[in-house]
Design a protein around this motif. Structure first.
Motif, PDB file in Angstrom:
ATOM      1  N   CYS A  59       0.830  -1.211   0.000  1.00  0.00           N
ATOM      2  CA  CYS A  59       0.000   0.000   0.000  1.00  0.00           C
ATOM      3  C   CYS A  59       0.862   1.256   0.000  1.00  0.00           C
ATOM      4  CB  CYS A  59      -0.927   0.006   1.218  1.00  0.00           C
ATOM      5  SG  CYS A  59      -2.326  -1.138   1.096  1.00  0.00           S
ATOM      6  N   LEU A  60       1.928   1.229   0.780  1.00  0.00           N
ATOM      7  CA  LEU A  60       2.825   2.384   0.812  1.00  0.00           C
ATOM      8  C   LEU A  60       3.519   2.564  -0.536  1.00  0.00           C
ATOM      9  CD1 LEU A  60       4.372   1.873   4.348  1.00  0.00           C
ATOM     10  CD2 LEU A  60       2.604   3.511   3.688  1.00  0.00           C
ATOM     11  N   MET A  61       3.899   1.463  -1.153  1.00  0.00           N
ATOM     12  CA  MET A  61       4.537   1.538  -2.474  1.00  0.00           C
ATOM     13  C   MET A  61       3.547   2.070  -3.505  1.00  0.00           C
ATOM     14  SD  MET A  61       7.406   1.187  -4.044  1.00  0.00           S
ATOM     15  CE  MET A  61       8.455   0.089  -3.113  1.00  0.00           C
ATOM     16  N   GLU A  62       2.269   1.672  -3.377  1.00  0.00           N
ATOM     17  CA  GLU A  62       1.251   2.169  -4.306  1.00  0.00           C
ATOM     18  C   GLU A  62       1.153   3.694  -4.236  1.00  0.00           C
ATOM     19  OE1 GLU A  62      -3.184   0.827  -5.494  1.00  0.00           O
ATOM     20  OE2 GLU A  62      -2.968   1.508  -3.418  1.00  0.00           O
ATOM     21  N   VAL A  63       1.264   4.256  -3.036  1.00  0.00           N
ATOM     22  CA  VAL A  63       1.242   5.710  -2.892  1.00  0.00           C
ATOM     23  C   VAL A  63       2.398   6.333  -3.669  1.00  0.00           C
ATOM     24  CG1 VAL A  63       1.508   7.628  -1.258  1.00  0.00           C
ATOM     25  CG2 VAL A  63       0.040   5.682  -0.677  1.00  0.00           C
ATOM     26  N   LEU A  64       3.590   5.754  -3.532  1.00  0.00           N
ATOM     27  CA  LEU A  64       4.754   6.283  -4.252  1.00  0.00           C
ATOM     28  C   LEU A  64       4.561   6.207  -5.760  1.00  0.00           C
ATOM     29  CD1 LEU A  64       7.689   4.843  -2.095  1.00  0.00           C
ATOM     30  CD2 LEU A  64       6.722   7.163  -2.047  1.00  0.00           C
ATOM     31  N   LYS A 115      -2.185   9.081   2.861  1.00  0.00           N
ATOM     32  CA  LYS A 115      -2.557   8.706   1.492  1.00  0.00           C
ATOM     33  C   LYS A 115      -2.734   7.199   1.347  1.00  0.00           C
ATOM     34  CE  LYS A 115      -0.389  12.581  -0.902  1.00  0.00           C
ATOM     35  NZ  LYS A 115       0.600  12.957  -1.924  1.00  0.00           N
ATOM     36  N   ALA A 116      -2.072   6.426   2.215  1.00  0.00           N
ATOM     37  CA  ALA A 116      -2.151   4.955   2.135  1.00  0.00           C
ATOM     38  C   ALA A 116      -3.375   4.389   2.854  1.00  0.00           C
ATOM     39  CB  ALA A 116      -0.891   4.338   2.704  1.00  0.00           C
ATOM     40  N   LEU A 117      -4.054   5.200   3.670  1.00  0.00           N
ATOM     41  CA  LEU A 117      -5.174   4.687   4.467  1.00  0.00           C
ATOM     42  C   LEU A 117      -6.286   4.021   3.637  1.00  0.00           C
ATOM     43  CD1 LEU A 117      -5.460   7.372   7.293  1.00  0.00           C
ATOM     44  CD2 LEU A 117      -4.527   5.044   7.438  1.00  0.00           C
ATOM     45  N   PRO A 118      -6.710   4.623   2.508  1.00  0.00           N
ATOM     46  CA  PRO A 118      -7.734   3.937   1.710  1.00  0.00           C
ATOM     47  C   PRO A 118      -7.290   2.570   1.217  1.00  0.00           C
ATOM     48  CG  PRO A 118      -7.539   6.223   1.021  1.00  0.00           C
ATOM     49  CD  PRO A 118      -6.400   5.952   1.975  1.00  0.00           C
ATOM     50  N   CYS A 119      -6.014   2.438   0.859  1.00  0.00           N
ATOM     51  CA  CYS A 119      -5.488   1.157   0.414  1.00  0.00           C
ATOM     52  C   CYS A 119      -5.488   0.169   1.574  1.00  0.00           C
ATOM     53  CB  CYS A 119      -4.079   1.321  -0.144  1.00  0.00           C
ATOM     54  SG  CYS A 119      -3.307  -0.223  -0.656  1.00  0.00           S
ATOM     55  N   PHE A 120      -5.085   0.625   2.766  1.00  0.00           N
ATOM     56  CA  PHE A 120      -5.096  -0.266   3.934  1.00  0.00           C
ATOM     57  C   PHE A 120      -6.502  -0.814   4.149  1.00  0.00           C
ATOM     58  CE2 PHE A 120      -1.426   2.216   6.146  1.00  0.00           C
ATOM     59  CZ  PHE A 120      -0.497   1.537   5.383  1.00  0.00           C
ATOM     60  N   GLY A 121      -7.503   0.052   4.011  1.00  0.00           N
ATOM     61  CA  GLY A 121      -8.893  -0.367   4.200  1.00  0.00           C
ATOM     62  C   GLY A 121      -9.312  -1.447   3.217  1.00  0.00           C
TER      63      GLY A 121
END
Length: 125
Positions: A59-64, A115-121
């Motif tokens: 998820c963090l990588m997706e933000v990047l 920014k990663a919170l929606p992906c975490f969800g």
């Protein structure tokens, strides 16, 4: 006969790939799953491949990637070419990888996790 069967299998594969590709309006929709798969492949311990840490880091990588700091191809190749073990993940290995942090001092790192919170969800539901 064998040649015809092989040709049929290839044709079906190409057609199925086309249907899948047309089924999504987002051209990178499958790249997140490809990244998670690449990350899972580097583990010696199969249980580590099921770790929530993989989804969190993906998820963090997706933000990047979404912010243009890196690309899906770079991220996927990074994990395929850099073996990690379960201990590396548990010891909070280096993230962002490489010199991404140093190379992007003007990036809004304070908003990075938000920014990663929606992906975490999505990843954990």
């Amino acid at each position: 006969m064998v040649k015809r069967v092989a040709t049929s299998i290839i044709t079906v594969g190409v057609l199925m790939g086309s249907v899948v590709a047309c089924g999504s309006s987002d051209p990178d929709a499958g790249r997140f799953d490809e990244l998670v798969e690449a990350m899972s492949e580097v583990f010696i311990d199969p249980e580590a491949a099921e770790s929530p840490a993989i989804l969190q880091e993906a998820c963090l990588m997706e933000v990047l990637v979404n912010d243009g700091i890196t690309t899906w191809d770079w991220a996927i190749n990074h994990y395929r070419s850099n073996s990690k073990t379960k201990n590396d993940w548990n010891d909070e290995g280096e993230f962002p990888p490489g010199n991404i942090l140093d190379d992007n001092p003007n990036y809004e790192w304070d908003q990075f996790f938000d920014k990663a919170l929606p992906c975490f969800g999505k990843a954990f539901n």
